[in-house]
Design a protein around this motif. Structure first.
Motif, PDB file in Angstrom:
ATOM      1  N   GLN A  26     -31.777 -30.828  46.802  1.00  0.00           N
ATOM      2  CA  GLN A  26     -31.483 -29.616  46.046  1.00  0.00           C
ATOM      3  C   GLN A  26     -32.729 -28.999  45.419  1.00  0.00           C
ATOM      4  O   GLN A  26     -32.627 -28.023  44.679  1.00  0.00           O
ATOM      5  CB  GLN A  26     -30.469 -29.927  44.936  1.00  0.00           C
ATOM      6  CG  GLN A  26     -29.137 -30.398  45.447  1.00  0.00           C
ATOM      7  CD  GLN A  26     -28.441 -29.350  46.281  1.00  0.00           C
ATOM      8  OE1 GLN A  26     -28.482 -28.165  45.962  1.00  0.00           O
ATOM      9  NE2 GLN A  26     -27.809 -29.755  47.345  1.00  0.00           N
ATOM     10  N   PRO A  28     -35.407 -27.129  46.523  1.00  0.00           N
ATOM     11  CA  PRO A  28     -35.740 -25.706  46.731  1.00  0.00           C
ATOM     12  C   PRO A  28     -34.830 -24.764  45.945  1.00  0.00           C
ATOM     13  O   PRO A  28     -35.302 -23.823  45.303  1.00  0.00           O
ATOM     14  CB  PRO A  28     -35.576 -25.500  48.230  1.00  0.00           C
ATOM     15  CG  PRO A  28     -35.732 -26.849  48.823  1.00  0.00           C
ATOM     16  CD  PRO A  28     -35.188 -27.801  47.808  1.00  0.00           C
ATOM     17  N   ARG A  29     -33.539 -25.017  45.947  1.00  0.00           N
ATOM     18  CA  ARG A  29     -32.599 -24.169  45.216  1.00  0.00           C
ATOM     19  C   ARG A  29     -32.851 -24.242  43.723  1.00  0.00           C
ATOM     20  O   ARG A  29     -32.838 -23.229  43.027  1.00  0.00           O
ATOM     21  CB  ARG A  29     -31.161 -24.599  45.519  1.00  0.00           C
ATOM     22  CG  ARG A  29     -30.117 -23.730  44.831  1.00  0.00           C
ATOM     23  CD  ARG A  29     -28.701 -24.211  45.111  1.00  0.00           C
ATOM     24  NE  ARG A  29     -28.445 -25.536  44.600  1.00  0.00           N
ATOM     25  CZ  ARG A  29     -28.038 -25.784  43.347  1.00  0.00           C
ATOM     26  NH1 ARG A  29     -27.842 -24.812  42.510  1.00  0.00           N
ATOM     27  NH2 ARG A  29     -27.814 -27.021  42.959  1.00  0.00           N
ATOM     28  N   ARG A  30     -33.119 -25.425  43.214  1.00  0.00           N
ATOM     29  CA  ARG A  30     -33.355 -25.586  41.786  1.00  0.00           C
ATOM     30  C   ARG A  30     -34.656 -24.922  41.361  1.00  0.00           C
ATOM     31  O   ARG A  30     -34.743 -24.348  40.280  1.00  0.00           O
ATOM     32  CB  ARG A  30     -33.341 -27.062  41.411  1.00  0.00           C
ATOM     33  CG  ARG A  30     -31.947 -27.673  41.577  1.00  0.00           C
ATOM     34  CD  ARG A  30     -31.921 -29.114  41.246  1.00  0.00           C
ATOM     35  NE  ARG A  30     -32.061 -29.287  39.805  1.00  0.00           N
ATOM     36  CZ  ARG A  30     -32.114 -30.468  39.213  1.00  0.00           C
ATOM     37  NH1 ARG A  30     -32.057 -31.568  39.926  1.00  0.00           N
ATOM     38  NH2 ARG A  30     -32.238 -30.549  37.909  1.00  0.00           N
ATOM     39  N   VAL A  32     -36.028 -22.274  42.796  1.00  0.00           N
ATOM     40  CA  VAL A  32     -35.775 -20.832  42.818  1.00  0.00           C
ATOM     41  C   VAL A  32     -35.029 -20.423  41.553  1.00  0.00           C
ATOM     42  O   VAL A  32     -35.356 -19.414  40.920  1.00  0.00           O
ATOM     43  CB  VAL A  32     -34.999 -20.429  44.091  1.00  0.00           C
ATOM     44  CG1 VAL A  32     -34.471 -19.019  43.997  1.00  0.00           C
ATOM     45  CG2 VAL A  32     -35.884 -20.601  45.308  1.00  0.00           C
ATOM     46  N   GLN A  33     -34.022 -21.192  41.155  1.00  0.00           N
ATOM     47  CA  GLN A  33     -33.275 -20.874  39.941  1.00  0.00           C
ATOM     48  C   GLN A  33     -34.169 -20.956  38.708  1.00  0.00           C
ATOM     49  O   GLN A  33     -34.077 -20.110  37.811  1.00  0.00           O
ATOM     50  CB  GLN A  33     -32.104 -21.841  39.767  1.00  0.00           C
ATOM     51  CG  GLN A  33     -30.956 -21.573  40.694  1.00  0.00           C
ATOM     52  CD  GLN A  33     -29.827 -22.559  40.501  1.00  0.00           C
ATOM     53  OE1 GLN A  33     -30.056 -23.732  40.222  1.00  0.00           O
ATOM     54  NE2 GLN A  33     -28.604 -22.086  40.657  1.00  0.00           N
TER      55      GLN A  33
END
Length: 60
Positions: A26, A28-30, A32-33
């Protein structure tokens, strides 16, 4: 006529440590967030700072 209903199964959270959470896929998503949140925070702070200094003297 009676129908049997099965109880819903509760999801169990995985008991992962910090390193295992990073390896869970997780990241990359974290990231970005996190970056989006920091950018929005900086943007809002900047405009509140500009708005405060754009007022006439004595109104702050």
């Amino acid at each position: 006529m009676s129908t049997k209903t099965t109880p819903k199964q509760r999801r169990q959270l995985a008991n992962l440590g910090p390193i295992e959470q990073i390896r869970a896929g997780q990241m990359p998503r974290r990231l970005v967030q996190l970056l989006a949140g920091l950018a929005l925070y900086g943007f809002s702070w900047h405009w509140s700072y500009v708005a405060r200094w754009a007022q006439p003297p004595g109104t702050c």
